[in-house]
Motif scaffolding. Structure first.
Motif, mmCIF file in Angstrom:
data_model
loop_
_atom_site.group_PDB
_atom_site.id
_atom_site.type_symbol
_atom_site.label_atom_id
_atom_site.label_comp_id
_atom_site.label_asym_id
_atom_site.label_seq_id
_atom_site.Cartn_x
_atom_site.Cartn_y
_atom_site.Cartn_z
ATOM 1 N N ILE A 171 0.854 -1.199 0.000
ATOM 2 C CA ILE A 171 0.000 0.000 0.000
ATOM 3 C C ILE A 171 0.886 1.244 0.000
ATOM 4 C CG2 ILE A 171 -1.609 1.366 1.428
ATOM 5 C CD1 ILE A 171 -2.962 -1.354 2.167
ATOM 6 N N CYS A 172 1.942 1.226 0.812
ATOM 7 C CA CYS A 172 2.851 2.381 0.887
ATOM 8 C C CYS A 172 3.558 2.628 -0.441
ATOM 9 C CB CYS A 172 3.872 2.191 2.012
ATOM 10 S SG CYS A 172 3.150 2.462 3.646
ATOM 11 N N TYR A 173 3.954 1.558 -1.119
ATOM 12 C CA TYR A 173 4.633 1.738 -2.410
ATOM 13 C C TYR A 173 3.669 2.350 -3.424
ATOM 14 C CZ TYR A 173 7.853 1.213 -6.253
ATOM 15 O OH TYR A 173 8.695 1.501 -7.302
ATOM 16 N N SER A 174 2.464 1.805 -3.463
ATOM 17 C CA SER A 174 1.433 2.295 -4.364
ATOM 18 C C SER A 174 1.111 3.765 -4.074
ATOM 19 C CB SER A 174 0.191 1.418 -4.185
ATOM 20 O OG SER A 174 -0.786 1.734 -5.116
ATOM 21 N N TYR A 175 1.111 4.093 -2.793
ATOM 22 C CA TYR A 175 0.864 5.475 -2.356
ATOM 23 C C TYR A 175 1.975 6.403 -2.854
ATOM 24 C CZ TYR A 175 0.357 9.409 0.946
ATOM 25 O OH TYR A 175 0.216 10.652 1.502
ATOM 26 N N MET A 176 3.215 5.975 -2.694
ATOM 27 C CA MET A 176 4.340 6.797 -3.148
ATOM 28 C C MET A 176 4.284 7.038 -4.655
ATOM 29 S SD MET A 176 7.680 5.922 -0.837
ATOM 30 C CE MET A 176 7.593 4.148 -0.723
ATOM 31 N N GLN A 177 3.838 6.029 -5.399
ATOM 32 C CA GLN A 177 3.676 6.197 -6.856
ATOM 33 C C GLN A 177 2.574 7.217 -7.141
ATOM 34 O OE1 GLN A 177 2.670 2.049 -7.614
ATOM 35 N NE2 GLN A 177 4.417 1.882 -8.991
ATOM 36 N N ALA A 178 1.452 7.058 -6.423
ATOM 37 C CA ALA A 178 0.276 7.899 -6.679
ATOM 38 C C ALA A 178 0.533 9.373 -6.396
ATOM 39 C CB ALA A 178 -0.906 7.405 -5.847
ATOM 40 N N VAL A 179 1.284 9.663 -5.321
ATOM 41 C CA VAL A 179 1.504 11.070 -4.945
ATOM 42 C C VAL A 179 2.838 11.623 -5.465
ATOM 43 C CG1 VAL A 179 -0.015 10.899 -2.929
ATOM 44 C CG2 VAL A 179 2.458 10.554 -2.618
ATOM 45 N N GLY A 180 3.459 10.890 -6.384
ATOM 46 C CA GLY A 180 4.645 11.398 -7.069
ATOM 47 C C GLY A 180 5.944 11.356 -6.288
ATOM 48 N N MET A 181 5.954 10.660 -5.151
ATOM 49 C CA MET A 181 7.216 10.506 -4.418
ATOM 50 C C MET A 181 8.137 9.582 -5.199
ATOM 51 S SD MET A 181 5.604 10.142 -0.615
ATOM 52 C CE MET A 181 7.136 9.793 0.242
ATOM 53 N N ILE A 182 7.511 8.646 -5.910
ATOM 54 C CA ILE A 182 8.230 7.747 -6.819
ATOM 55 C C ILE A 182 7.555 7.880 -8.180
ATOM 56 C CG2 ILE A 182 8.636 5.317 -7.420
ATOM 57 C CD1 ILE A 182 8.950 4.694 -4.476
ATOM 58 N N ASN A 183 8.323 8.158 -9.204
ATOM 59 C CA ASN A 183 7.755 8.228 -10.547
ATOM 60 C C ASN A 183 8.067 6.918 -11.261
ATOM 61 O OD1 ASN A 183 7.401 8.733 -13.410
ATOM 62 N ND2 ASN A 183 7.176 10.882 -12.859
ATOM 63 N N ASP A 184 7.026 6.104 -11.449
ATOM 64 C CA ASP A 184 7.202 4.796 -12.080
ATOM 65 C C ASP A 184 6.585 4.712 -13.473
ATOM 66 O OD1 ASP A 184 8.855 3.453 -10.356
ATOM 67 O OD2 ASP A 184 7.279 2.459 -9.227
ATOM 68 N N HIS A 185 6.405 5.862 -14.116
ATOM 69 C CA HIS A 185 6.001 5.812 -15.530
ATOM 70 C C HIS A 185 7.150 5.143 -16.285
ATOM 71 C CE1 HIS A 185 2.350 8.260 -15.542
ATOM 72 N NE2 HIS A 185 2.929 9.062 -14.670
ATOM 73 N N THR A 186 6.831 4.208 -17.156
ATOM 74 C CA THR A 186 7.898 3.562 -17.939
ATOM 75 C C THR A 186 8.502 4.601 -18.896
ATOM 76 O OG1 THR A 186 6.163 2.721 -19.422
ATOM 77 C CG2 THR A 186 7.050 1.174 -17.806
ATOM 78 N N ILE A 187 9.743 4.384 -19.301
ATOM 79 C CA ILE A 187 10.438 5.433 -20.066
ATOM 80 C C ILE A 187 9.795 5.727 -21.424
ATOM 81 C CG2 ILE A 187 12.689 5.379 -18.911
ATOM 82 C CD1 ILE A 187 13.692 3.524 -21.081
ATOM 83 N N GLU A 188 9.031 4.769 -21.980
ATOM 84 C CA GLU A 188 8.386 5.060 -23.272
ATOM 85 C C GLU A 188 7.108 5.892 -23.084
ATOM 86 O OE1 GLU A 188 7.188 1.422 -25.214
ATOM 87 O OE2 GLU A 188 5.535 1.129 -23.805
ATOM 88 N N CYS A 189 6.597 5.957 -21.857
ATOM 89 C CA CYS A 189 5.365 6.696 -21.579
ATOM 90 C C CYS A 189 5.608 8.200 -21.680
ATOM 91 C CB CYS A 189 4.845 6.343 -20.187
ATOM 92 S SG CYS A 189 3.417 7.326 -19.692
ATOM 93 N N PHE A 190 4.678 8.903 -22.320
ATOM 94 C CA PHE A 190 4.872 10.344 -22.511
ATOM 95 C C PHE A 190 4.859 11.122 -21.194
ATOM 96 C CE2 PHE A 190 0.308 10.437 -22.164
ATOM 97 C CZ PHE A 190 -0.025 11.731 -21.764
ATOM 98 N N CYS A 191 4.404 10.487 -20.106
ATOM 99 C CA CYS A 191 4.403 11.152 -18.797
ATOM 100 C C CYS A 191 5.734 11.006 -18.052
ATOM 101 C CB CYS A 191 3.286 10.593 -17.912
ATOM 102 S SG CYS A 191 1.648 11.039 -18.475
ATOM 103 N N HIS A 192 6.637 10.189 -18.592
ATOM 104 C CA HIS A 192 7.945 10.048 -17.941
ATOM 105 C C HIS A 192 8.678 11.383 -18.044
ATOM 106 C CE1 HIS A 192 12.082 8.790 -17.144
ATOM 107 N NE2 HIS A 192 11.523 7.800 -16.446
ATOM 108 N N PRO A 193 9.305 11.842 -16.949
ATOM 109 C CA PRO A 193 9.976 13.150 -16.951
ATOM 110 C C PRO A 193 10.970 13.371 -18.096
ATOM 111 C CG PRO A 193 9.861 12.300 -14.733
ATOM 112 C CD PRO A 193 9.379 11.200 -15.628
ATOM 113 N N SER A 194 11.571 12.298 -18.614
ATOM 114 C CA SER A 194 12.537 12.468 -19.714
ATOM 115 C C SER A 194 11.856 13.069 -20.946
ATOM 116 C CB SER A 194 13.187 11.133 -20.072
ATOM 117 O OG SER A 194 12.198 10.209 -20.502
ATOM 118 N N HIS A 195 10.569 12.773 -21.166
ATOM 119 C CA HIS A 195 9.847 13.332 -22.315
ATOM 120 C C HIS A 195 9.532 14.808 -22.094
ATOM 121 C CE1 HIS A 195 9.496 9.470 -24.234
ATOM 122 N NE2 HIS A 195 9.110 8.957 -23.075
ATOM 123 N N GLN A 196 9.257 15.181 -20.858
ATOM 124 C CA GLN A 196 9.004 16.592 -20.542
ATOM 125 C C GLN A 196 10.251 17.424 -20.819
ATOM 126 O OE1 GLN A 196 7.089 14.542 -18.009
ATOM 127 N NE2 GLN A 196 5.367 15.086 -19.301
#
Length: 195
Positions: free
Chosen positions: A162-187
């Motif tokens: 639950i804590c890991y999922s929470y960290m993903q949801a609130v942006g403490m951990i960014n787990d967008h895959t690198i091909e996803c347009f939401c990954h920070p590298s695309h920004q």
């Protein structure tokens, strides 16, 4: 067409959640508290189930205003248990009240809940570089540590997953895959091409 993380379905609500919320850093205390409660409600269910009920949860729990939730009476809890708009699990419902008390204690101690919770990642989002959804873990040493600390602080429904999922949801951990347009590298690429 923009590529998204593989877990996103064609449901507009899910697409919107993925594109606008998941992995975006949240520093607002009320929103951080809401997400912690919703992640707890998700235990044993899918996030899609909770996402569809999110508006009902907001209405049922006074928009997750912890000060109001700590004053809930047995009658109010009974009404929540009978509310078809949310997951009618007595333990999960009671945990929101328990968590509201713990949340207010933490806020008093640290000045804000955001100050406390973001301390687990040294106040900087962790940007992962996963190439596939299969690489993304369900928990890690950090979520183990957070789970232990939150339980110690009086929170419930805060296991490591639950804590890991929470960290993903609130942006403490960014787990967008690198091909996803939401990954920070695309920004970064977008901002350099628009200069």
């Amino acid at each position: 067409m923009s590529k998204r993380c593989a877990w996103v379905t064609k449901e507009p609500l899910y697409i919107d959640y993925h594109d606008r919320e998941w992995g975006v850093p949240v520093y607002d205390d009320r929103k951080l508290f809401e997400m912690l409660c919703l992640e707890g409600a998700q235990a044993g269910l899918s996030w899609w189930t909770i996402l569809q009920k999110r508006e009902n949860y907001r209405k049922a729990f006074d928009h997750f205003e912890a000060e109001k939730i700590v004053k809930y009476t047995d009658e109010k809890l009974q009404l929540l248990i009978e509310d078809k708009g949310i997951v009618r699990n007595k333990l999960k419902i009671k945990s929101v009240v328990t968590n509201a008390k713990a949340f207010l204690n933490i806020r008093e101690q640290y000045g804000s809940f955001a100050q406390y919770i973001w301390g687990f990642v040294d106040h900087e989002p962790i940007i992962n570089q996963w190439t596939s959804e299969k690489e993304v873990p369900a928990f890690n040493a950090l979520s183990d540590q957070m789970s232990k600390q939150l339980k110690k602080a009086g929170f419930s429904f805060v296991g490591s997953t639950i804590c890991y999922s929470y960290m993903q949801a609130v942006g403490m951990i960014n787990d967008h895959t690198i091909e996803c347009f939401c990954h920070p590298s695309h920004q970064r690429q977008e901002s350099s091409t628009s200069l």
